[in-house]
Design a protein around this motif. Structure first.
Motif, PDB file in Angstrom:
ATOM      1  N   TYR A  33       0.872  -1.186   0.000  1.00 29.98           N
ATOM      2  CA  TYR A  33       0.000   0.000   0.000  1.00 29.98           C
ATOM      3  C   TYR A  33       0.903   1.227   0.000  1.00 29.98           C
ATOM      4  O   TYR A  33       1.950   1.224   0.643  1.00 29.98           O
ATOM      5  CB  TYR A  33      -0.911   0.007   1.236  1.00 29.98           C
ATOM      6  CG  TYR A  33      -1.829   1.214   1.277  1.00 29.98           C
ATOM      7  CD1 TYR A  33      -3.061   1.183   0.620  1.00 29.98           C
ATOM      8  CD2 TYR A  33      -1.454   2.391   1.938  1.00 29.98           C
ATOM      9  CE1 TYR A  33      -3.892   2.297   0.637  1.00 29.98           C
ATOM     10  CE2 TYR A  33      -2.288   3.493   1.947  1.00 29.98           C
ATOM     11  CZ  TYR A  33      -3.501   3.440   1.302  1.00 29.98           C
ATOM     12  OH  TYR A  33      -4.334   4.538   1.299  1.00 29.98           O
ATOM     13  N   PRO A  34       0.509   2.287  -0.735  1.00 29.95           N
ATOM     14  CA  PRO A  34      -0.686   2.418  -1.569  1.00 29.95           C
ATOM     15  C   PRO A  34      -0.504   1.794  -2.951  1.00 29.95           C
ATOM     16  O   PRO A  34       0.593   1.823  -3.497  1.00 29.95           O
ATOM     17  CB  PRO A  34      -0.856   3.947  -1.681  1.00 29.95           C
ATOM     18  CG  PRO A  34       0.550   4.482  -1.553  1.00 29.95           C
ATOM     19  CD  PRO A  34       1.270   3.553  -0.629  1.00 29.95           C
ATOM     20  N   LYS A  35      -1.587   1.268  -3.487  1.00 33.34           N
ATOM     21  CA  LYS A  35      -1.624   0.695  -4.838  1.00 33.34           C
ATOM     22  C   LYS A  35      -2.850   1.254  -5.537  1.00 33.34           C
ATOM     23  O   LYS A  35      -3.967   1.097  -5.036  1.00 33.34           O
ATOM     24  CB  LYS A  35      -1.760  -0.828  -4.795  1.00 33.34           C
ATOM     25  CG  LYS A  35      -0.593  -1.581  -4.203  1.00 33.34           C
ATOM     26  CD  LYS A  35      -0.932  -3.071  -4.098  1.00 33.34           C
ATOM     27  CE  LYS A  35      -2.176  -3.267  -3.243  1.00 33.34           C
ATOM     28  NZ  LYS A  35      -2.389  -4.694  -2.878  1.00 33.34           N
ATOM     29  N   PRO A  36      -2.693   1.897  -6.677  1.00 34.05           N
ATOM     30  CA  PRO A  36      -3.839   2.549  -7.324  1.00 34.05           C
ATOM     31  C   PRO A  36      -5.022   1.617  -7.573  1.00 34.05           C
ATOM     32  O   PRO A  36      -4.953   0.693  -8.376  1.00 34.05           O
ATOM     33  CB  PRO A  36      -3.254   3.044  -8.649  1.00 34.05           C
ATOM     34  CG  PRO A  36      -1.806   3.237  -8.367  1.00 34.05           C
ATOM     35  CD  PRO A  36      -1.446   2.129  -7.416  1.00 34.05           C
ATOM     36  N   GLY A  37      -6.112   1.844  -6.849  1.00 39.48           N
ATOM     37  CA  GLY A  37      -7.363   1.140  -7.099  1.00 39.48           C
ATOM     38  C   GLY A  37      -7.433  -0.285  -6.619  1.00 39.48           C
ATOM     39  O   GLY A  37      -8.466  -0.945  -6.762  1.00 39.48           O
ATOM     40  N   ALA A 199       9.120   0.169  -1.286  1.00 41.41           N
ATOM     41  CA  ALA A 199       9.293   1.184  -2.322  1.00 41.41           C
ATOM     42  C   ALA A 199       9.686   0.542  -3.648  1.00 41.41           C
ATOM     43  O   ALA A 199       9.238   0.978  -4.727  1.00 41.41           O
ATOM     44  CB  ALA A 199      10.353   2.200  -1.898  1.00 41.41           C
ATOM     45  N   ALA A 200      10.518  -0.489  -3.601  1.00 39.98           N
ATOM     46  CA  ALA A 200      10.922  -1.174  -4.827  1.00 39.98           C
ATOM     47  C   ALA A 200       9.724  -1.835  -5.495  1.00 39.98           C
ATOM     48  O   ALA A 200       9.590  -1.800  -6.733  1.00 39.98           O
ATOM     49  CB  ALA A 200      11.993  -2.217  -4.510  1.00 39.98           C
ATOM     50  N   ARG A 201       8.846  -2.424  -4.722  1.00 39.21           N
ATOM     51  CA  ARG A 201       7.637  -3.049  -5.286  1.00 39.21           C
ATOM     52  C   ARG A 201       6.704  -1.992  -5.853  1.00 39.21           C
ATOM     53  O   ARG A 201       6.080  -2.207  -6.899  1.00 39.21           O
ATOM     54  CB  ARG A 201       6.939  -3.894  -4.220  1.00 39.21           C
ATOM     55  CG  ARG A 201       7.727  -5.142  -3.852  1.00 39.21           C
ATOM     56  CD  ARG A 201       7.133  -5.866  -2.664  1.00 39.21           C
ATOM     57  NE  ARG A 201       7.960  -7.020  -2.311  1.00 39.21           N
ATOM     58  CZ  ARG A 201       7.927  -7.638  -1.139  1.00 39.21           C
ATOM     59  NH1 ARG A 201       7.101  -7.222  -0.181  1.00 39.21           N
ATOM     60  NH2 ARG A 201       8.718  -8.674  -0.911  1.00 39.21           N
ATOM     61  N   LEU A 202       6.589  -0.870  -5.178  1.00 36.48           N
ATOM     62  CA  LEU A 202       5.765   0.221  -5.692  1.00 36.48           C
ATOM     63  C   LEU A 202       6.313   0.707  -7.022  1.00 36.48           C
ATOM     64  O   LEU A 202       5.553   0.921  -7.987  1.00 36.48           O
ATOM     65  CB  LEU A 202       5.738   1.368  -4.678  1.00 36.48           C
ATOM     66  CG  LEU A 202       4.802   2.532  -4.992  1.00 36.48           C
ATOM     67  CD1 LEU A 202       3.354   2.096  -4.881  1.00 36.48           C
ATOM     68  CD2 LEU A 202       5.074   3.698  -4.043  1.00 36.48           C
ATOM     69  N   GLU A 203       7.617   0.877  -7.113  1.00 36.84           N
ATOM     70  CA  GLU A 203       8.259   1.298  -8.357  1.00 36.84           C
ATOM     71  C   GLU A 203       7.975   0.310  -9.480  1.00 36.84           C
ATOM     72  O   GLU A 203       7.608   0.697 -10.601  1.00 36.84           O
ATOM     73  CB  GLU A 203       9.771   1.416  -8.126  1.00 36.84           C
ATOM     74  CG  GLU A 203      10.581   1.810  -9.349  1.00 36.84           C
ATOM     75  CD  GLU A 203      10.628   3.301  -9.594  1.00 36.84           C
ATOM     76  OE1 GLU A 203      11.302   3.718 -10.545  1.00 36.84           O
ATOM     77  OE2 GLU A 203       9.981   4.064  -8.831  1.00 36.84           O
ATOM     78  N   ALA A 204       8.128  -0.968  -9.197  1.00 33.61           N
ATOM     79  CA  ALA A 204       7.877  -1.988 -10.216  1.00 33.61           C
ATOM     80  C   ALA A 204       6.417  -1.971 -10.648  1.00 33.61           C
ATOM     81  O   ALA A 204       6.115  -2.093 -11.858  1.00 33.61           O
ATOM     82  CB  ALA A 204       8.256  -3.365  -9.677  1.00 33.61           C
ATOM     83  N   GLY A 241       9.308   8.685  -9.521  1.00 33.05           N
ATOM     84  CA  GLY A 241       8.840   7.404  -9.042  1.00 33.05           C
ATOM     85  C   GLY A 241       8.935   7.266  -7.536  1.00 33.05           C
ATOM     86  O   GLY A 241       8.734   8.216  -6.776  1.00 33.05           O
ATOM     87  N   ALA A 242       9.273   6.056  -7.094  1.00 33.86           N
ATOM     88  CA  ALA A 242       9.348   5.785  -5.660  1.00 33.86           C
ATOM     89  C   ALA A 242      10.532   6.449  -4.982  1.00 33.86           C
ATOM     90  O   ALA A 242      10.648   6.425  -3.760  1.00 33.86           O
ATOM     91  CB  ALA A 242       9.388   4.276  -5.424  1.00 33.86           C
ATOM     92  N   ALA A 243      11.411   7.088  -5.774  1.00 31.06           N
ATOM     93  CA  ALA A 243      12.549   7.814  -5.196  1.00 31.06           C
ATOM     94  C   ALA A 243      12.154   9.208  -4.717  1.00 31.06           C
ATOM     95  O   ALA A 243      12.929   9.867  -4.015  1.00 31.06           O
ATOM     96  CB  ALA A 243      13.680   7.917  -6.220  1.00 31.06           C
ATOM     97  N   LEU A 272       3.035  -7.874 -10.813  1.00 26.58           N
ATOM     98  CA  LEU A 272       3.874  -7.548  -9.657  1.00 26.58           C
ATOM     99  C   LEU A 272       4.096  -8.783  -8.793  1.00 26.58           C
ATOM    100  O   LEU A 272       5.224  -9.060  -8.360  1.00 26.58           O
ATOM    101  CB  LEU A 272       3.238  -6.437  -8.824  1.00 26.58           C
ATOM    102  CG  LEU A 272       3.971  -6.133  -7.509  1.00 26.58           C
ATOM    103  CD1 LEU A 272       5.377  -5.612  -7.763  1.00 26.58           C
ATOM    104  CD2 LEU A 272       3.169  -5.156  -6.653  1.00 26.58           C
ATOM    105  N   ALA A 273       3.019  -9.531  -8.519  1.00 26.68           N
ATOM    106  CA  ALA A 273       3.168 -10.755  -7.726  1.00 26.68           C
ATOM    107  C   ALA A 273       4.127 -11.719  -8.410  1.00 26.68           C
ATOM    108  O   ALA A 273       4.969 -12.347  -7.759  1.00 26.68           O
ATOM    109  CB  ALA A 273       1.809 -11.411  -7.507  1.00 26.68           C
ATOM    110  N   ALA A 274       4.013 -11.830  -9.738  1.00 27.77           N
ATOM    111  CA  ALA A 274       4.909 -12.712 -10.482  1.00 27.77           C
ATOM    112  C   ALA A 274       6.355 -12.247 -10.367  1.00 27.77           C
ATOM    113  O   ALA A 274       7.276 -13.064 -10.249  1.00 27.77           O
ATOM    114  CB  ALA A 274       4.481 -12.780 -11.946  1.00 27.77           C
ATOM    115  N   ALA A 275       6.581 -10.927 -10.379  1.00 29.34           N
ATOM    116  CA  ALA A 275       7.937 -10.402 -10.235  1.00 29.34           C
ATOM    117  C   ALA A 275       8.488 -10.701  -8.840  1.00 29.34           C
ATOM    118  O   ALA A 275       9.673 -11.039  -8.683  1.00 29.34           O
ATOM    119  CB  ALA A 275       7.954  -8.894 -10.490  1.00 29.34           C
ATOM    120  N   CYS A 276       7.648 -10.597  -7.823  1.00 30.57           N
ATOM    121  CA  CYS A 276       8.075 -10.952  -6.465  1.00 30.57           C
ATOM    122  C   CYS A 276       8.432 -12.436  -6.391  1.00 30.57           C
ATOM    123  O   CYS A 276       9.396 -12.826  -5.724  1.00 30.57           O
ATOM    124  CB  CYS A 276       6.969 -10.624  -5.460  1.00 30.57           C
ATOM    125  SG  CYS A 276       6.638  -8.854  -5.239  1.00 30.57           S
TER     126      CYS A 276
END
Length: 284
Positions: A33-37, A199-204, A241-243, A272-276
């Motif tokens: 969180y936060p994740k758009p929508g 933050a890295a996940r948000l960026e991705a 971005g997340a920076a 995103l889940a697949a990238a994790c």
């Protein structure tokens, strides 16, 4: 249910590890969180019919599916067997959620990835992103391409046809380019630059929203809704971005805008889940 038993020992243990990583990755996506929508432990996002509890029930129902998919991949099973397994997993998901589709896209994408990892490890190779893509294309690419030609029955499939978008089957048949060429590099880059994991996940996630033909967005907001979401993500990234010092506040503002428009990038959440998951299972 299709037979998925494998002998006890290293192969069984590998399938279990691959599958558990998929369940953990879906939890990590939910927890962000936060994740758009999107649904999180904080709020329902743009969804009136589901919340984090719904997603947790779904994850519990799917916990055996992902190791079974990995086991089928290790056995070099055909796409028909994987598809039957996935259909059975969807049935359990819908039973657990009262008919609400929480993870259908993840069942498809992460199921294929677990099968690909099972195939790679069964052949004695290192589980790298390149090896996963090669296993996916070699094992099931032709069947996935044929699947693209089937009559479009789901809402997402009809949207892809209506707007000329690239749907999940097409994406998989190409070896999941948005995952391997956008999401995984963005996540790894952010972590290498010292970003905190969140933050890295948000960026991705924003990198994925900016480029993915997300049929969830197109279904809810039409082509204008999809393009709006892509522009919003691209603008967030262009601003740093997340920076950014206020990245979380900026992302939360975008989240509120998506909720106001009832937009939910569920396809991007699956990527995103697949990238994790890739981050957890790959050796390079």
């Amino acid at each position: 249910m299709v037979g998925t038993a494998v002998a006890a020992g290293p192969a069984h243990g590998a399938a279990q590890r691959i599958g558990r990583a998929a369940t953990v990755a879906l939890y990590e996506e939910l927890a962000l969180y936060p994740k758009p929508g999107l649904v999180s432990f904080i709020d329902r996002g743009s969804h009136a019919d589901m919340d984090a509890t719904t997603f947790m029930r779904s994850l519990f129902a799917l916990r055996r599916y992902f190791p079974q998919a990995a086991a089928l991949g290790a056995q070099q099973a055909g796409f028909d067997a994987l598809e039957r397994l996935g259909i059975d997993a969807e049935r359990r998901m819908l039973c657990a959620t009262g008919g609400i589709n929480t993870h259908r896209g993840a069942v498809f994408t992460l199921g294929l990835l677990c099968a690909s990892a099972g195939a790679v490890l069964a052949q004695g190779g290192p589980c790298s992103p390149a090896a996963l893509r090669a296993a996916l294309r070699h094992g099931w690419g032709a069947a996935l391409q044929a699947r693209c030609a089937r009559p479009r029955s789901s809402a997402g499939q009809r949207v892809t046809q209506q707007h000329g978008l690239r749907g999940a089957s097409e994406e998989a048949a190409l070896g999941l380019p948005v995952l391997f060429e956008v999401a995984v590099p963005a996540l790894r880059r952010a972590l290498a630059c010292g970003f905190a994991v969140r933050a890295a996940r948000l960026e991705a996630l924003f990198h994925v929203i900016a480029v993915l033909d997300d049929t969830n967005l197109a279904h809810r907001g039409g082509l204008p809704g999809l393009r709006y979401a892509q522009r919003a993500a691209a603008n967030f990234l262009a601003a740093g971005g997340a920076a950014q010092a206020d990245a979380s506040a900026q992302a939360e503002a975008i989240h509120r805008e998506f909720v106001a428009r009832r937009l939910s990038p569920g396809g991007a959440a699956d990527v995103l889940a697949a990238a994790c998951w890739v981050q957890r299972v790959c050796t390079d």
